[in-house]
Design an enzyme around this catalytic site. Structure first.
Site, PDB file in Angstrom:
ATOM      1  N   SER A  26      -6.824  -1.424  10.625  1.00  0.00           N
ATOM      2  CA  SER A  26      -7.391  -2.540   9.863  1.00  0.00           C
ATOM      3  C   SER A  26      -8.789  -2.856  10.368  1.00  0.00           C
ATOM      4  O   SER A  26      -9.080  -2.708  11.567  1.00  0.00           O
ATOM      5  CB  SER A  26      -6.491  -3.764  10.063  1.00  0.00           C
ATOM      6  N   LYS A  80      -3.047  -3.342  16.379  1.00  0.00           N
ATOM      7  CA  LYS A  80      -3.631  -2.187  15.686  1.00  0.00           C
ATOM      8  C   LYS A  80      -4.518  -1.384  16.638  1.00  0.00           C
ATOM      9  O   LYS A  80      -4.500  -0.156  16.641  1.00  0.00           O
ATOM     10  CB  LYS A  80      -4.451  -2.664  14.477  1.00  0.00           C
ATOM     11  N   LEU A 128      12.737  -2.790   4.759  1.00  0.00           N
ATOM     12  CA  LEU A 128      12.704  -3.774   3.671  1.00  0.00           C
ATOM     13  C   LEU A 128      12.520  -5.211   4.178  1.00  0.00           C
ATOM     14  O   LEU A 128      12.924  -6.158   3.515  1.00  0.00           O
ATOM     15  CB  LEU A 128      13.961  -3.668   2.783  1.00  0.00           C
ATOM     16  N   ILE A 187       0.846  -1.203   0.000  1.00  0.00           N
ATOM     17  CA  ILE A 187       0.000   0.000   0.000  1.00  0.00           C
ATOM     18  C   ILE A 187       0.882   1.253   0.000  1.00  0.00           C
ATOM     19  O   ILE A 187       0.558   2.254  -0.651  1.00  0.00           O
ATOM     20  CB  ILE A 187      -0.966  -0.009   1.211  1.00  0.00           C
ATOM     21  N   PHE A 236     -10.363  -2.329   4.833  1.00  0.00           N
ATOM     22  CA  PHE A 236     -11.050  -3.617   4.756  1.00  0.00           C
ATOM     23  C   PHE A 236     -10.145  -4.578   3.967  1.00  0.00           C
ATOM     24  O   PHE A 236      -9.122  -4.981   4.483  1.00  0.00           O
ATOM     25  CB  PHE A 236     -12.494  -3.430   4.253  1.00  0.00           C
ATOM     26  N   ARG A 242     -11.930 -22.091   6.885  1.00  0.00           N
ATOM     27  CA  ARG A 242     -10.634 -21.725   7.475  1.00  0.00           C
ATOM     28  C   ARG A 242     -10.914 -21.195   8.889  1.00  0.00           C
ATOM     29  O   ARG A 242     -11.807 -20.348   9.059  1.00  0.00           O
ATOM     30  CB  ARG A 242      -9.985 -20.641   6.611  1.00  0.00           C
ATOM     31  N   ASP A 251      11.948   2.585   5.362  1.00  0.00           N
ATOM     32  CA  ASP A 251      11.463   1.205   5.311  1.00  0.00           C
ATOM     33  C   ASP A 251      12.645   0.299   5.619  1.00  0.00           C
ATOM     34  O   ASP A 251      13.748   0.528   5.117  1.00  0.00           O
ATOM     35  CB  ASP A 251      10.913   0.907   3.892  1.00  0.00           C
ATOM     36  N   PHE A 307       2.731   3.269   7.553  1.00  0.00           N
ATOM     37  CA  PHE A 307       2.363   1.927   7.096  1.00  0.00           C
ATOM     38  C   PHE A 307       3.213   0.850   7.753  1.00  0.00           C
ATOM     39  O   PHE A 307       2.822  -0.320   7.764  1.00  0.00           O
ATOM     40  CB  PHE A 307       2.599   1.788   5.582  1.00  0.00           C
ATOM     41  N   ALA A 308       4.427   1.208   8.204  1.00  0.00           N
ATOM     42  CA  ALA A 308       5.401   0.190   8.605  1.00  0.00           C
ATOM     43  C   ALA A 308       4.832  -0.719   9.686  1.00  0.00           C
ATOM     44  O   ALA A 308       4.370  -0.250  10.727  1.00  0.00           O
ATOM     45  CB  ALA A 308       6.680   0.857   9.105  1.00  0.00           C
ATOM     46  N   TYR A 325      -2.150  -9.534  16.012  1.00  0.00           N
ATOM     47  CA  TYR A 325      -2.062  -8.496  14.967  1.00  0.00           C
ATOM     48  C   TYR A 325      -3.171  -7.457  15.172  1.00  0.00           C
ATOM     49  O   TYR A 325      -2.928  -6.248  15.216  1.00  0.00           O
ATOM     50  CB  TYR A 325      -2.167  -9.143  13.585  1.00  0.00           C
TER      51      TYR A 325
END
Ligand code: NAD
Ligand code: UFG
Length: 343
Positions: free
Chosen positions: A128, A156, A35, A14, A181, A295, A33, A84-85, A152
């Site tokens: 998220s 957030k 990486l 993103i 989403f 799942r 970043d 974003f990281a 996770y």
């Protein structure tokens, strides 16, 4: 003079698309970043997409490195940060919670501390829809219960709460947390897309893999959900729409102080089988698939209520499921020579 926007994780999926949107909107992205899930080449391609004569400014480093962040803020006047990281695999976070809290929570703490030291108080945070857990009804509003089901998702939510506390404590902060989403697709040029190392788990990357291989087959995780065709329903939003949502949110920050949360989705659900058909039509071939067991942890159906974002910023998603599939497939095909060479 254009405004500098520090983009953490800007070489990622993103982030790299958002760098393109930032340049197109007249901002100058500065990328940091480490990486760990990206390739610096994405930034070369992002510059190519925008036909920039200059390469994007890039520091290879970790947002948990406060001294590095201090150097960046001392070198450039930064108007705002888009953060974003972070690490993003739900399953991996269950197996490695310490690593996830360290990267996502400690990384964010390190970033806002450095911003505070530098006097930079505008921030867009990548949250998220996973903070809602298994939503009881759709469309899901920002006021719905927050019940993340994984480390996770918890990471957030912790960061969202930290940012709310920060804005309460200091009226200079202007913060938007964007709850994505299901971002999917790729840049229409075929130059930027989602890099998947190892076996992909997300539906669109799996579809790309299946369609490009004669031997693979998609396993649809469950065909007995209480949905119109029995398969799960999600809100797939094109990554360029997501990228442009950040520009809208950045402009919204000028409206006033405080911390807000916004859903970023299309506002409509698509089932797994609907997406399979759209993908087959985009790539012009059948996508082999079979219904398998459910799942663990999947919710049957949810999609976003996007009214808050539309009202506050004017942003709505403009691209279709056909665009998502066509652009993802173009990106996949552009990867084939590289994949063949690596084999
Ligand atoms: P991505 O993995 O492609 O991008 C994240 C980038 O951050 C990568 O380039 C990675 O190398 C970098 N990074 C990770 N930890 C770092 C650190 N400590 N310091 C510096 N760089 C670091 O992921 P993405 O899909 O582009 O997601 C971006 C953000 O959006 C993430 O925070 C993710 O949690 C969030 N998000 C993504 C989705 C999705 O489906 N893609 C959905 C909701 C939220
Ligand atoms: N699916 C399949 N087969 C596959 C892969 C996925 O049937 O091989 C199905 C899943 O069961 C689900 C749907 O496709 O019903 C979408 O699955 P994804 O893994 O692509 O996405 P999720 O909705 O599970 O999760 C995504 C992100 C999370 C984020 C969440 C927020 O991957 O990081 O959206 O809504 F937290």
């Amino acid at each position: 003079m254009t405004l500098n926007i520090l983009v953490t994780g800007g070489a990622g999926f993103i982030g790299s698309h958002t760098c393109v949107a930032l340049v197109e909107a007249g901002f100058t992205p500065l990328v940091v970043d480490n990486l760990c899930n990206a390739d610096a080449d994405a930034l070369v391609r992002a510059a190519e997409v925008t036909r920039s004569r200059q390469p994007l400014v890039f520091w290879r480093g970790d947002v948990r490195d406060g001294a590095l962040l201090d150097r960046i803020f001392a070198t450039y006047p930064v108007h705002a940060v888009v953060h974003f990281a972070g690490l993003k695999s739900v399953g991996e976070s269950v197996a490695q919670p310490i690593g996830y809290y360290d990267c996502n929570v400690q990384g964010s703490l390190s970033l806002v501390s450095a911003m505070q030291r530098a006097g930079v108080h505008r921030l867009i945070f990548s949250s998220s829809a996973t903070v809602y857990g298994q939503p009881e009804r759709s469309p899901v509003c920002e006021t719905a219960a927050l019940q993340p089901c994984s480390p996770y998702g918890q990471s957030k939510l912790f960061v969202e709460r930290l940012l709310t506390d920060l804005a309460h404590a200091d009226a200079r902060w202007r913060i938007a947390s964007l709850r994505y989403f299901n971002p999917a697709g790729a840049h229409p040029s075929g130059l930027l897309g989602e890099r998947t190392s190892g076996t992909p788990n997300n539906l669109v990357p799996v579809l790309c893999k299946v369609a490009s291989s004669a031997s693979e087959k998609l396993t649809v995780h469950g065909g007995d959900y209480p949905t119109p065709d029995g398969t799960c329903v999600r809100d797939y939003v094109h990554v360029m729409d997501v990228a442009e949502g950040h520009i809208a949110a950045l402009r919204h920050l000028e409206a006033g102080a405080g911390a807000s949360t916004f859903n970023l989705g299309v506002g409509r659900g698509t089932s797994v089988l609907e997406l399979v058909r759209a993908f087959a039509s985009a790539c012009g071939m059948e996508v082999r698939h079979a219904i398998g067991p459910r799942r663990a942890g999947d919710a049957a159906a949810y999609w976003a209520d996007v009214e808050r974002m539309r009202t506050a910023t004017g942003w709505i998603a403009r691209r279709t499921i056909a665009d998502i599939c066509g652009d993802a497939w173009r990106w996949q095909q552009s990867q084939q020579p590289a994949l063949a060479a690596a084999a």
